[in-house]
Design an enzyme around this catalytic site. Structure first.
Site, PDB file in Angstrom:
ATOM      1  N   CYS A   1      -2.181  -7.697   1.123  1.00  0.00           N
ATOM      2  CA  CYS A   1      -1.153  -6.657   1.209  1.00  0.00           C
ATOM      3  C   CYS A   1      -0.746  -6.083  -0.140  1.00  0.00           C
ATOM      4  CB  CYS A   1       0.074  -7.191   1.945  1.00  0.00           C
ATOM      5  SG  CYS A   1       0.664  -8.775   1.337  1.00  0.00           S
TER       6      CYS A   1
ATOM      7  N   HIS B   1       6.383  -3.842  -0.059  1.00  0.00           N
ATOM      8  CA  HIS B   1       6.128  -4.452  -1.370  1.00  0.00           C
ATOM      9  C   HIS B   1       6.318  -3.405  -2.465  1.00  0.00           C
ATOM     10  CE1 HIS B   1       4.904  -7.976   0.599  1.00  0.00           C
ATOM     11  NE2 HIS B   1       3.614  -7.974   0.403  1.00  0.00           N
TER      12      HIS B   1
END
Lengths: 349, 349, 349, 349
Positions: free
Chosen positions: A149, A242
């Site tokens: 990710c 993120h």
């Protein structure tokens, strides 16, 4: 409609697969598979559902299967998505790939020589590695992987920079979301009023995966990109999204305006092919002084757009920030986009 | 006992001054001063007290004064601490410095040629700039400043690295605490489930202040250190404690073990002189893979120790993380330590 | 399409008006009005937008007007929504109501004898108070109000209980979301790792407003319901969604199953008239032992459904929990539903 | 000095035992015991230490024992504290109690007829039940229990109200801290931007335990208090400190000033006997409109004082809020105070 199954359907990424595929024009979920502990229960009882949209009615009562290749025949599956833990993936993904394509979100096979590690906007040509893979392994199916990710949020903007300016080295510090650790991964006692400056194995993945993705496909393998990446990974009290603070030394002189243009104009196969899950723009450059922010920007482009901001430079050193949705662009959405690309390229039989 | 006053006594840093000076062996708070809005009220009503220890009984009912140099005579003050906003500081700090020493936590005068910007463990010799300052400005007192909160967490560990290995360049990404913005600085709506990747003027301070602090004192001024710093400042949902992810390119080869030893052994004047607020160790290197963390480590050494961890290297590039208490080591405690050093060095008359 | 203006367009509730009206079938926003400080700026600069969906393109660049009745003519407005602070409302709402209908989210006029305080599912018949109001005040328009955000989450489920069982008394403890205080209302320093057991004037509103809403309309006024409400209001670190723990002493014996059925079956004019913003069900009873929860359930029914759970009883004392979206069902959505009802009932001229 | 052992030393409550006993004048920790998984490891490795003070040096390296009565002889223990899970307690607490006193923080034996359930300020006379217990069970030791964490915050203020005014009924809604669920009890994904309106078995404990504690000791047993309690238990994103919103119907007329005086003046055996862990005041009534708050008030009286605020009344119905530290006053500190009282009363042999 191709029939698909979700391996690891009850986890955080599994839930996103279910959400994102609810009204998919090409793929239909036929089987939900998970660990022994969940098998045999209706999905709504087996999963600790955490999304703020409800479980689709059509899947809520479906009985969860145990992860076993026999579900391929049982449900007449054309291919599967995998979001299982690494150790399980090592065992079951090859079993499934013997028979059908596997689009895996797991780290296990990402670095295998003959396994494509793909972000469709970045290195769609690597998909052809499946021919090598199928031949070498005598499989009817194959494994195609998407990156970690946090590697995705880094690699997408690196691609146009690499192409246009060349890259000497990268230093990146992440502020990663809780969902990346799984539902029970980060206890609240650990993160309230706190930052945890460690994520197991994360830095290693960030430091190598982008080099494979940005590498050159040479028929039977990939020649890795030749710059160095140094990562510092941290967990913060954010649910999804993120944030990454990136310093890149480029190989030639540049102006910020030039970088912005290169990033904003970036586009790839998913956009050209109008894949169903492709965002209109893979990258959006934000000019506001305090953006991107996870809560405000993670859902851009249906969670598939990487937001970039805070560009600045000192000499050839470029600084910027990226924000990407870790369980959509960084996981389930990434696998789905890979499957769409493979389908469009005729790899799905 | 020297008598002191706190300018800006009601704010977050003002509250820390009050807490830290409660049982101080050398200094006694005689006057609490703040803005017109607070003046005339008992302290407990004027301040939005946010610490989990109570306001000292001796100060709770004290009437807050308006910030005005006439309190020097009124309360027979020997010196003052200042934690006022920059624009106020510009006006009032020189007025006070005409008569008494001012230990300022404010940015306004930090970069003035004749104003010492001091971390006692790092550059205590810069204190002598006050002689130049007093002469040039014909003041009986002087202004001594401490750095910005995030600059301190960076500069303390840079000092032994600079001395031992030499520094080529620094890239730093911060994850800063809410208290740094003042009580009402960050709305909860802005930070819950979020990161804010911007703090006004913070990066500019971090990129220049360490170069003055690490610079060479040359009798009448400071020759700045000659490497470059590139900063990316972010706000996270932590009450106290700034975390900083730092990449430093050193000037010579090194091993991690060597760096740890150099950091762990670092000590300075406050330790040698046994100043009351000096921590036993200015730096503690933590070997745990997931430390330092703000909630667990910010109070080390009474909030005056900088915790360092996560050391790693690639070639001459060193990566590490620091954690320091932003309103103690990074603000009130820093000013107090400066005052203690100045007192011990005989500068307080 | 009726043309409307938003008074207080930049605040938290104002932003929800804009979001909810984006594709409204009957109403179209023609004017955005706010305080002097915002007037003259493009909306995207004037508002500190906090929603995770973007500002509608059609409004993003619109210049914000100052709140002044002359915008009625200037923009040819048919009616306005008001989400201004109470003191402003006292002055401007009557000025607007002289000419056009005003749907107000503000407390100022809620308790006026001739002003309807309406939740469409609960007391749509109170709308007829506008006839008294218009006559008495000689206005062409009128003011219709919706209750305080926490009063709505309480009153909706009280209605079917009141009708079916009769109510003797109510004790309610709230855990309210941050957005209810406005963007800068709750500093993060105040709420991280904390609960604030006080919301100014909130308990007073909760203790009286439901009695008017559940009161009997008597042609020229409302006879209040005659039970007592005792409230304890608390702020918790949740972005949106008020949770309320409610104890109700009913007037007759009951079984929990009976209560669930009465709540689940509750419906009203908005459902019968199929108003555009009406949820399919005003109340959903959840059987899961740990629901409703704000993050998971606040968006049910587009944010217009009140979720109820945790029903239990001791004698005639019923306990349950409600969860409602405070800026949709509890504010902007409430005003819009009122306007839809008034329109359908022919009150909008 | 009496020698003690901690059963369940690695958990959240176990950590508090270690912190609170570090410099205890009467008791010294000789043995740390925990589950098989932890046994054999040094304490600093076995425990996921979460306090912001360090593990005492004297215990940091101590090897954790498995929970087994043989440690009594091995370490010459005079008594033990128990903070083990209920199922373990059922098995091991009687084994230990055969030989030495056990001060248990666990629910298992609280409601046993012959087991004292004690808050020293409230019902110290119940301690004499141990005579019945020892005789009936033929044990050399005994079990003394303290109540559930949220029951304590409720019962302490109920005691003076019960004595002075009589109590008809109680409705209580809690907002409980994360630490009450153990380190990994509440995933961050479950609580960020959320409230969880359910804590397993908590309401049952709150509804019965106070009735035993406030009951009358009758030589061979306790006659329970005869009012009813109805509880609604919720988890909020607070690290330590349970907040409780309480409505009590009293048996006679009262004024708020009278209630405040009764609460503020409340004192008990621990204060009279000057027990080492006794707070100066068991209850502090706060007059500030927005207090008590968990982050600001949980450490009052070393975490042993219950803060009360927000008193209001309607007829005979009294409303107030309490705040108590759940792992100190509500757990480890409660057990220690019980042991101190038993020691002072000569029950420890």
């Amino acid at each position: 409609m191709l029939k698909t199954g979700i391996l690891g359907a009850t986890g955080m990424v599994g839930q996103r697969f279910i959400q994102l595929l609810e009204d998919h024009p090409w793929f239909k979920i036929e089987a939900l598979a998970a660990s022994k502990r969940s098998a045999g229960k209706p999905y709504k009882e087996a999963a600790k559902w955490h999304l703020d949209v409800a479980i689709p009615d059509s899947l809520s009562g479906v009985v969860v299967e145990q992860i076993d290749p026999k579900i391929i025949d049982e449900f007449d599956l054309d291919f599967v998505f995998s979001a299982v833990p690494s150790d399980i993936a090592r065992q079951v993904e090859p079993q499934f790939a013997e028979k059908v394509p596997v689009f895996s979100n797991t780290a296990t096979h990402r670095m295998d020589d003959d396994v494509p590690l793909v972000i469709p906007e970045v290195n769609s040509e690597h998909l052809d590695l499946v021919n090598v893979q199928k031949k070498r392994r005598s499989w009817k199916g194959f494994i195609i992987t998407n990156p970690n990710c946090s590697a995705i949020g880094l690699t997408v903007p690196l691609k146009p920079l690499y192409t246009e300016f060349g890259i000497n080295s990268v230093e990146v510090t992440t502020m990663q979301a809780l969902s990346g650790a799984g539902y029970a991964g980060v206890p609240s006692m650990a993160i309230v009023d706190n930052v945890i400056p460690f994520i197991s194995n994360e830095e290693q993945k960030m430091e190598i995966e982008p080099l494979k993705i940005l590498g050159r496909f040479k028929g039977d393998g990939v020649e890795f990109a030749d710059f160095s990446i140094f990562a510092s990974c941290n967990r913060v009290g954010v649910l999804d999204g993120h944030t990454e603070s990136i310093f890149v030394k480029l190989n030639r002189e540049f102006e910020i305006a030039e970088v912005k243009e290169v990033l904003n104009d970036f586009t790839g196969d998913p956009q050209r092919l109008k894949l169903p899950s492709a965002p209109e723009k893979p990258i959006i450059v934000m000019d506001e002084v305090d953006r991107p922010q996870p809560r405000l920007d993670r859902n851009k482009g249906g969670g598939m757009t990487v937001s970039v901001g805070r560009l600045n430079r000192k000499g050839r050193l470029l600084r910027f920030l990226t924000l990407s949705h870790n369980t959509i662009r960084g996981a389930a959405g990434a696998s789905i986009l890979n499957a769409e690309l493979a389908y469009k390229k005729g790899l799905m039989g």
